[in-house]
Design a protein around this motif. Structure first.
Motif, PDB file in Angstrom:
ATOM      1  N   ALA A   5     -39.821 -76.361  91.372  1.00 18.01           N
ATOM      2  CA  ALA A   5     -40.393 -77.007  92.092  1.00 18.01           C
ATOM      3  C   ALA A   5     -41.812 -76.199  93.131  1.00 18.01           C
ATOM      4  CB  ALA A   5     -39.743 -76.797  94.064  1.00 18.01           C
ATOM      5  N   LEU A   6     -41.309 -74.641  92.780  1.00 19.16           N
ATOM      6  CA  LEU A   6     -42.500 -73.628  92.724  1.00 19.16           C
ATOM      7  C   LEU A   6     -43.586 -73.711  91.813  1.00 19.16           C
ATOM      8  CD1 LEU A   6     -40.131 -70.376  93.381  1.00 19.16           C
ATOM      9  CD2 LEU A   6     -42.342 -71.283  95.142  1.00 19.16           C
ATOM     10  N   TRP A   7     -42.717 -73.582  90.395  1.00 23.61           N
ATOM     11  CA  TRP A   7     -43.903 -73.615  89.255  1.00 23.61           C
ATOM     12  C   TRP A   7     -45.048 -74.672  89.384  1.00 23.61           C
ATOM     13  CZ3 TRP A   7     -45.664 -69.985  86.367  1.00 23.61           C
ATOM     14  CH2 TRP A   7     -44.499 -68.992  85.990  1.00 23.61           C
ATOM     15  N   ARG A   8     -44.520 -76.846  89.955  1.00 19.52           N
ATOM     16  CA  ARG A   8     -44.602 -77.247  90.087  1.00 19.52           C
ATOM     17  C   ARG A   8     -46.222 -77.213  91.214  1.00 19.52           C
ATOM     18  NH1 ARG A   8     -39.733 -80.187  90.275  1.00 19.52           N
ATOM     19  NH2 ARG A   8     -39.580 -80.337  92.456  1.00 19.52           N
ATOM     20  N   SER A   9     -45.399 -76.490  92.057  1.00 21.66           N
ATOM     21  CA  SER A   9     -46.871 -75.407  93.341  1.00 21.66           C
ATOM     22  C   SER A   9     -47.825 -75.297  92.959  1.00 21.66           C
ATOM     23  CB  SER A   9     -45.865 -75.533  94.600  1.00 21.66           C
ATOM     24  OG  SER A   9     -45.096 -76.562  95.099  1.00 21.66           O
ATOM     25  N   ILE A  10     -47.158 -73.899  91.692  1.00 19.53           N
ATOM     26  CA  ILE A  10     -48.465 -72.897  91.447  1.00 19.53           C
ATOM     27  C   ILE A  10     -49.023 -74.351  90.274  1.00 19.53           C
ATOM     28  CG2 ILE A  10     -48.729 -71.203  89.360  1.00 19.53           C
ATOM     29  CD1 ILE A  10     -45.908 -70.792  90.120  1.00 19.53           C
ATOM     30  N   ASP A  11     -48.848 -74.707  89.244  1.00 23.32           N
ATOM     31  CA  ASP A  11     -49.333 -76.199  89.250  1.00 23.32           C
ATOM     32  C   ASP A  11     -50.766 -76.611  89.842  1.00 23.32           C
ATOM     33  OD1 ASP A  11     -49.010 -75.220  86.192  1.00 23.32           O
ATOM     34  OD2 ASP A  11     -47.521 -76.550  86.303  1.00 23.32           O
ATOM     35  N   THR A  12     -49.657 -76.959  90.777  1.00 27.25           N
ATOM     36  CA  THR A  12     -51.190 -78.139  91.823  1.00 27.25           C
ATOM     37  C   THR A  12     -51.955 -76.932  92.167  1.00 27.25           C
ATOM     38  OG1 THR A  12     -49.401 -79.356  92.418  1.00 27.25           O
ATOM     39  CG2 THR A  12     -50.689 -79.122  94.023  1.00 27.25           C
ATOM     40  N   SER A 101     -45.685 -65.651  82.552  1.00 23.93           N
ATOM     41  CA  SER A 101     -46.220 -64.231  84.076  1.00 23.93           C
ATOM     42  C   SER A 101     -45.580 -63.256  83.602  1.00 23.93           C
ATOM     43  CB  SER A 101     -45.881 -64.894  84.902  1.00 23.93           C
ATOM     44  OG  SER A 101     -44.231 -65.066  85.170  1.00 23.93           O
ATOM     45  N   PRO A 102     -46.459 -61.885  84.750  1.00 25.60           N
ATOM     46  CA  PRO A 102     -46.549 -60.975  84.241  1.00 25.60           C
ATOM     47  C   PRO A 102     -44.793 -60.610  85.379  1.00 25.60           C
ATOM     48  CG  PRO A 102     -48.979 -61.188  85.507  1.00 25.60           C
ATOM     49  CD  PRO A 102     -47.959 -62.130  84.749  1.00 25.60           C
ATOM     50  N   PRO A 103     -44.498 -60.119  85.120  1.00 28.27           N
ATOM     51  CA  PRO A 103     -42.753 -59.541  85.751  1.00 28.27           C
ATOM     52  C   PRO A 103     -42.834 -59.441  87.433  1.00 28.27           C
ATOM     53  CG  PRO A 103     -43.531 -57.647  84.928  1.00 28.27           C
ATOM     54  CD  PRO A 103     -44.348 -58.243  84.998  1.00 28.27           C
ATOM     55  N   LEU A 104     -43.194 -61.501  87.642  1.00 27.15           N
ATOM     56  CA  LEU A 104     -43.073 -60.987  89.365  1.00 27.15           C
ATOM     57  C   LEU A 104     -42.506 -62.052  89.965  1.00 27.15           C
ATOM     58  CD1 LEU A 104     -47.521 -60.640  89.560  1.00 27.15           C
ATOM     59  CD2 LEU A 104     -45.512 -59.371  90.813  1.00 27.15           C
ATOM     60  N   PRO A 105     -42.061 -62.096  90.718  1.00 24.57           N
ATOM     61  CA  PRO A 105     -41.152 -63.652  91.295  1.00 24.57           C
ATOM     62  C   PRO A 105     -42.044 -64.621  91.585  1.00 24.57           C
ATOM     63  CG  PRO A 105     -40.883 -62.134  92.688  1.00 24.57           C
ATOM     64  CD  PRO A 105     -41.931 -61.317  91.782  1.00 24.57           C
ATOM     65  N   ARG A 106     -41.837 -65.508  91.079  1.00 24.27           N
ATOM     66  CA  ARG A 106     -42.876 -67.076  91.084  1.00 24.27           C
ATOM     67  C   ARG A 106     -43.380 -67.668  92.255  1.00 24.27           C
ATOM     68  NH1 ARG A 106     -41.115 -66.509  86.975  1.00 24.27           N
ATOM     69  NH2 ARG A 106     -42.235 -64.541  87.527  1.00 24.27           N
ATOM     70  N   VAL A 107     -42.948 -67.047  93.533  1.00 26.46           N
ATOM     71  CA  VAL A 107     -43.225 -67.600  94.482  1.00 26.46           C
ATOM     72  C   VAL A 107     -44.387 -66.661  94.980  1.00 26.46           C
ATOM     73  CG1 VAL A 107     -41.980 -65.590  96.107  1.00 26.46           C
ATOM     74  CG2 VAL A 107     -42.441 -67.945  97.250  1.00 26.46           C
ATOM     75  N   ALA A 108     -44.539 -65.131  94.178  1.00 22.17           N
ATOM     76  CA  ALA A 108     -44.996 -64.246  94.296  1.00 22.17           C
ATOM     77  C   ALA A 108     -46.422 -64.699  93.683  1.00 22.17           C
ATOM     78  CB  ALA A 108     -45.021 -63.082  93.601  1.00 22.17           C
ATOM     79  N   GLU A 112     -49.949 -65.918  95.455  1.00 20.17           N
ATOM     80  CA  GLU A 112     -51.668 -65.416  95.132  1.00 20.17           C
ATOM     81  C   GLU A 112     -52.697 -66.352  94.419  1.00 20.17           C
ATOM     82  OE1 GLU A 112     -52.485 -64.537  90.224  1.00 20.17           O
ATOM     83  OE2 GLU A 112     -52.552 -62.538  91.066  1.00 20.17           O
ATOM     84  N   MET A 113     -52.199 -68.034  94.331  1.00 19.83           N
ATOM     85  CA  MET A 113     -52.673 -68.857  94.377  1.00 19.83           C
ATOM     86  C   MET A 113     -53.343 -69.541  95.432  1.00 19.83           C
ATOM     87  SD  MET A 113     -52.709 -69.808  90.973  1.00 19.83           S
ATOM     88  CE  MET A 113     -52.477 -68.192  90.441  1.00 19.83           C
ATOM     89  N   LEU A 114     -52.774 -69.157  96.157  1.00 17.29           N
ATOM     90  CA  LEU A 114     -52.984 -69.701  98.224  1.00 17.29           C
ATOM     91  C   LEU A 114     -53.865 -68.092  98.669  1.00 17.29           C
ATOM     92  CD1 LEU A 114     -50.768 -70.996  97.659  1.00 17.29           C
ATOM     93  CD2 LEU A 114     -50.442 -71.030 100.411  1.00 17.29           C
TER      94      LEU A 114
END
Length: 209
Positions: A5-12, A101-108, A112-114
């Protein structure tokens, strides 16, 4: 939010930003962003890095920069600028669907996108209605960490009250506002602090200085 769900949100968020930036002319791309010293185009190039640079490449860059993280960020940004603003947008568009991605949590990455999305949108007068799930996830994440950007320390002793969701985080003097304004304020964007209220609002604004 679960990983998928996080990846989908990032793509959105990536797709939404591409659609809003496509009509811009060259002059608009040169608009100063909310990130001091960086234009809208440069911030987008920085955002491209998180979908184009793997953890091994990121660590190699850190070594090459001799652990000068500001230099590392600058070098990676320049890699993604391209020859003009059209190239910059093409490179960013190519990160839609990327799981690099770099070594970061997906929520991070979602954060960044927001946050950087707003760093771009606000000076251009662009508005986005972010999904509630994304706002809640990012607000909760930043309130609990200083890993990527100083946020937890900035809201120490304050209670965040999201007026658009009812979400409350922390204890202390209240800071009230929309989830987006709280996110931007706690990540140091003073431009959003005027949208906040409550006895803790001025304290947070001072910490954004």
């Amino acid at each position: 939010m679960k990983r998928d769900a996080l990846w989908r949100s990032i793509d959105t968020e990536r797709q939404a930003l591409v659609e809003q930036l496509e009509p811009l002319d060259a002059e608009e791309w040169a608009t100063p962003s909310l990130c001091t010293g960086l234009s809208v185009r440069e911030v987008l190039a920085h955002m491209t890095v998180s979908g184009a640079v793997s953890a091994p490449r990121w660590f190699l860059g850190v070594l090459r920069a001799r652990f000068d993280f500001d230099r590392q960020v600058h070098e990676r940004l320049n890699e993604q600028l391209g020859s003009d603003h059209r190239d910059t947008l093409v490179l960013f568009r190519s990160t839609i669907g990327s799981r690099t991605s770099p070594p970061l949590p997906r929520v991070a990455l979602l954060g960044e996108m927001l946050v950087h999305g707003e760093d771009i949108r606000r000076p251009l007068g662009l508005v986005r209605a972010y999904p509630r799930q994304s706002l809640d996830a990012v607000l909760s994440y930043y309130a609990g960490t200083d890993q990527v950007v100083i946020a937890k320390k900035r809201i120490a002793g304050l209670r965040l009250e999201a007026t658009d969701s009812g979400l409350t985080i922390g204890q202390g003097k209240a800071v009230r506002g929309t989830s987006l304004a709280l996110i931007m304020g706690m990540t140091g964007r003073r431009a959003y602090c005027a949208e906040l209220s409550g006895p803790g609002a001025s304290i947070l604004a001072d910490r954004c200085s």
